[in-house]
Structures are given as structure tokens and as C-alpha cells.
Design a protein around this motif. Structure first.
Motif, PDB file in Angstrom:
ATOM      1  N   PHE A 129      16.025  15.997  40.706  1.00 22.25           N
ATOM      2  CA  PHE A 129      15.671  14.778  41.442  1.00 22.25           C
ATOM      3  C   PHE A 129      14.983  15.115  42.760  1.00 22.25           C
ATOM      4  O   PHE A 129      13.970  14.510  43.124  1.00 22.25           O
ATOM      5  CB  PHE A 129      16.914  13.933  41.728  1.00 22.25           C
ATOM      6  N   LEU A 130      15.519  16.075  43.490  1.00 19.18           N
ATOM      7  CA  LEU A 130      14.965  16.426  44.798  1.00 19.18           C
ATOM      8  C   LEU A 130      13.544  16.966  44.682  1.00 19.18           C
ATOM      9  O   LEU A 130      12.737  16.795  45.592  1.00 19.18           O
ATOM     10  CB  LEU A 130      15.863  17.451  45.500  1.00 19.18           C
ATOM     11  N   SER A 131      13.236  17.593  43.561  1.00 19.87           N
ATOM     12  CA  SER A 131      11.897  18.169  43.389  1.00 19.87           C
ATOM     13  C   SER A 131      10.804  17.109  43.388  1.00 19.87           C
ATOM     14  O   SER A 131       9.635  17.417  43.606  1.00 19.87           O
ATOM     15  CB  SER A 131      11.827  18.976  42.085  1.00 19.87           C
ATOM     16  N   THR A 132      11.176  15.844  43.163  1.00 17.97           N
ATOM     17  CA  THR A 132      10.194  14.755  43.184  1.00 17.97           C
ATOM     18  C   THR A 132      10.015  14.181  44.591  1.00 17.97           C
ATOM     19  O   THR A 132       9.102  13.395  44.813  1.00 17.97           O
ATOM     20  CB  THR A 132      10.610  13.612  42.238  1.00 17.97           C
ATOM     21  N   ARG A 133      10.885  14.578  45.525  1.00 16.23           N
ATOM     22  CA  ARG A 133      10.843  14.025  46.882  1.00 16.23           C
ATOM     23  C   ARG A 133      10.336  15.018  47.920  1.00 16.23           C
ATOM     24  O   ARG A 133      10.048  14.636  49.046  1.00 16.23           O
ATOM     25  CB  ARG A 133      12.238  13.541  47.298  1.00 16.23           C
ATOM     26  N   THR A 134      10.286  16.291  47.576  1.00 12.06           N
ATOM     27  CA  THR A 134       9.897  17.308  48.541  1.00 12.06           C
ATOM     28  C   THR A 134       9.106  18.414  47.857  1.00 12.06           C
ATOM     29  O   THR A 134       9.282  18.668  46.663  1.00 12.06           O
ATOM     30  CB  THR A 134      11.135  17.919  49.218  1.00 12.06           C
ATOM     31  N   LYS A 135       8.258  19.058  48.640  1.00 12.83           N
ATOM     32  CA  LYS A 135       7.544  20.253  48.168  1.00 12.83           C
ATOM     33  C   LYS A 135       8.253  21.525  48.604  1.00 12.83           C
ATOM     34  O   LYS A 135       7.763  22.629  48.386  1.00 12.83           O
ATOM     35  CB  LYS A 135       6.110  20.228  48.688  1.00 12.83           C
ATOM     36  N   GLY A 136       9.411  21.372  49.234  1.00  8.30           N
ATOM     37  CA  GLY A 136      10.167  22.518  49.705  1.00  8.30           C
ATOM     38  C   GLY A 136      10.793  23.308  48.567  1.00  8.30           C
ATOM     39  O   GLY A 136      10.789  22.884  47.408  1.00  8.30           O
ATOM     40  N   PRO A 189      12.839  16.957  53.932  1.00  7.96           N
ATOM     41  CA  PRO A 189      11.492  17.189  54.468  1.00  7.96           C
ATOM     42  C   PRO A 189      10.488  17.103  53.328  1.00  7.96           C
ATOM     43  O   PRO A 189      10.721  17.672  52.262  1.00  7.96           O
ATOM     44  CB  PRO A 189      11.585  18.610  55.038  1.00  7.96           C
ATOM     45  N   ILE A 190       9.394  16.419  53.522  1.00 11.55           N
ATOM     46  CA  ILE A 190       8.470  16.153  52.423  1.00 11.55           C
ATOM     47  C   ILE A 190       7.613  17.362  52.075  1.00 11.55           C
ATOM     48  O   ILE A 190       7.447  17.715  50.897  1.00 11.55           O
ATOM     49  CB  ILE A 190       7.565  14.945  52.753  1.00 11.55           C
ATOM     50  N   GLN A 191       7.064  18.028  53.065  1.00  7.23           N
ATOM     51  CA  GLN A 191       6.058  19.063  52.812  1.00  7.23           C
ATOM     52  C   GLN A 191       6.624  20.459  52.628  1.00  7.23           C
ATOM     53  O   GLN A 191       6.098  21.249  51.851  1.00  7.23           O
ATOM     54  CB  GLN A 191       5.027  19.070  53.944  1.00  7.23           C
ATOM     55  N   LYS A 192       7.680  20.802  53.363  1.00  8.14           N
ATOM     56  CA  LYS A 192       8.204  22.166  53.265  1.00  8.14           C
ATOM     57  C   LYS A 192       9.658  22.173  53.700  1.00  8.14           C
ATOM     58  O   LYS A 192      10.184  21.171  54.183  1.00  8.14           O
ATOM     59  CB  LYS A 192       7.385  23.121  54.130  1.00  8.14           C
ATOM     60  N   GLY A 193      10.302  23.322  53.542  1.00  9.32           N
ATOM     61  CA  GLY A 193      11.702  23.452  53.928  1.00  9.32           C
ATOM     62  C   GLY A 193      12.507  24.102  52.826  1.00  9.32           C
ATOM     63  O   GLY A 193      12.037  24.278  51.694  1.00  9.32           O
ATOM     64  N   ASN A 194      13.741  24.469  53.159  1.00  6.07           N
ATOM     65  CA  ASN A 194      14.661  25.073  52.200  1.00  6.07           C
ATOM     66  C   ASN A 194      15.823  24.130  51.963  1.00  6.07           C
ATOM     67  O   ASN A 194      16.495  23.706  52.912  1.00  6.07           O
ATOM     68  CB  ASN A 194      15.176  26.410  52.728  1.00  6.07           C
ATOM     69  N   LEU A 195      16.048  23.789  50.690  1.00  4.89           N
ATOM     70  CA  LEU A 195      17.115  22.872  50.311  1.00  4.89           C
ATOM     71  C   LEU A 195      18.040  23.569  49.330  1.00  4.89           C
ATOM     72  O   LEU A 195      17.598  24.399  48.524  1.00  4.89           O
ATOM     73  CB  LEU A 195      16.544  21.610  49.655  1.00  4.89           C
TER      74      LEU A 195
END
Length: 246
Positions: free
Chosen positions: A62-69, A43-49
């Protein structure tokens, strides 16, 4: 540099404007981590990963560049966990990424159940060999072999962490494809997307990417193959895009 300990170096994360602490004697990320971080839905804007078996934290970075979650990483080895924490601090991502040192088999005691939109895992690939065959380097042996967690442990933990409809993505070896599908279905994860990665055209696939949905309906899509090198042993355009953003 205060961020580095003996035997460590600070590497660029290729297409990302980030740096990561690595050590040839302890842990260095491979192409598999890059592929998984690019393959998984986020999810781009929010969410828990959450990323399991995080090593030095490469996939959360890496994921921190694809999502603001919000992103969580879990790593059992103290030295690798420490490297990940320092990399996160170096990149000033403490507010975005949290690293937990713990055993994924017991992670629900810390994090509970069904709280994550996305779960990723790059688990140890190989069954534990005999004592004579195992790597003498403890860090590398644990990262590569099912010493502290098995494939089933990783899939079971992932299912427990995922929300209803949440995504769970693994990178592994093609030889374990049927094991992965069988175990995912056992733990109510329905495989939805599969991609095989080949060193080059004409060679056998050597990497497998699988994404499943918690309690999803059966509907498996096999994505086009991904080739790493062309006939001139240079990265293909698809790989250059993944690695360098070109």
C-alpha cells in the motif's frame, strides 16, 4: 500459477493496481492494515520507511503507491515472509520494497538505529491466552496474540528505528490507547495525531490509529471520527474513498 502455493490465492488490493498473495489458513490482511497505510504521514518523493509485523507485506505494498521512498518490511514468520516476497516480485517492486525475515526485538542488530523517516506497525492485539484458548493455527495465533512480541516490544523497536523527528504510526484497539500513549512516551515518542474508527454511528469505536513523532513536543490532535458503514450497512463515502479511491 508459479507464484502461488497450495491453499493460496491472488487478490486485488482494492483501489491500488496491485495484487497480493493471501491464504485463509495462513494470513489475510484486514481493514486495519488499509486504514494504517492511509493514515500515516509519508514523504512523497524520497525517504526511508519501514513496516514492522508485516505479515504478507500488505502495508509495504500500500505504501508503495503513496511514496517513491525506499520501503522495508519485517516479518518473523517464514511462511508469511515468503508470501510477501512473492507478492513484491509479482508486482515487480523488488527495487522499491525489501522484506527482512527477523525478530523486531533484534532488528537493530541488522538495521542499526535512527535511520527511518517513517515506521508503521500493526502488531498482535491480544495478550497471550492460556494454552486451551489459543488458536490451534500457529500462523494465526502468532499474528493475533503477543506470543513472539508484546506491544512494548513493538513500540521500543519502532522508537529505535525512527530518526529524530521521524513519524511512528500504529493501529490497535481503543482499549489499549492509554497503554500505547504511556509506552510511546517511555520510549521518547510523542503522540501527535489520533483517530478513532467506528463500525457505524452510535457504536463504540473498535479501531485506534495513533501517529507519534520521535522526540516531538506535546501537541496532540484528535482527528474527526471515521465511520466504516452507514445506516444501510454500506460503506460511507470516506471509506469508499479509502478502499476504492472513489
Amino acid at each position: 500459477m508459479d507464484f502461488l502455493k497450495e491453499g493460496e490465492r491472488l487478490d486485488y488490493l482494492l483501489a491500488e493496481d496491485l495484487r497480493i498473495i493471501q491464504s485463509p489458513a495462513v494470513f489475510s490482511f484486514s481493514l486495519d492494515a488499509v486504514l494504517l497505510a492511509r493514515f500515516v504521514y509519508v514523504p512523497i518523493q524520497k525517504g526511508n520507511l519501514i513496516d514492522l509485523c508485516s505479515g504478507n507485506g500488505v502495508i509495504p505494498l500500500f505504501l508503495s503507491t503513496r511514496t517513491k521512498g525506499a520501503i522495508t518490511g519485517v516479518e518473523i514468520q517464514e511462511r508469511l515472509h515468503d508470501m510477501a516476497v512473492r507478492s513484491i516480485e509479482y508486482n515487480k517492486l523488488q527495487g522499491r520494497i525489501e522484506m527482512i525475515r527477523g525478530d523486531i526485538k533484534e532488528i537493530h542488530q541488522v538495521l542499526g538505529y535512527g535511520k527511518f523517516d517513517v515506521v508503521t506497525c500493526n502488531p498482535p492485539y491480544f495478550p497471550t491466552p492460556s494454552r486451551e484458548e489459543i488458536n490451534e493455527n500457529e500462523h494465526l495465533a502468532i499474528a493475533r496474540h503477543e506470543i513472539l512480541c508484546t506491544l512494548e516490544d513493538a513500540i521500543k523497536a519502532s522508537s529505535g528505528l525512527a530518526k529524530q523527528g521521524g513519524k511512528v504510526a500504529f493501529v490497535h484497539r481503543p482499549g489499549r490507547f492509554l497503554d500505547i500513549v504511556t509506552l510511546m512516551r517511555k520510549y521518547k515518542l510523542e503522540p501527535k495525531r489520533v483517530q478513532f474508527v467506528y463500525p457505524k454511528a452510535g457504536k463504540e469505536a473498535n479501531t485506534l490509529l495513533v501517529e507519534a513523532v520521535k522526540n516531538g513536543n506535546p501537541d496532540l490532535k484528535i482527528l474527526p471520527p471515521l465511520f466504516v458503514y452507514n445506516e444501510e450497512n454500506e460503506y460511507t463515502p470516506e471509506m469508499r474513498e479509502i478502499l476504492y479511491g472513489e
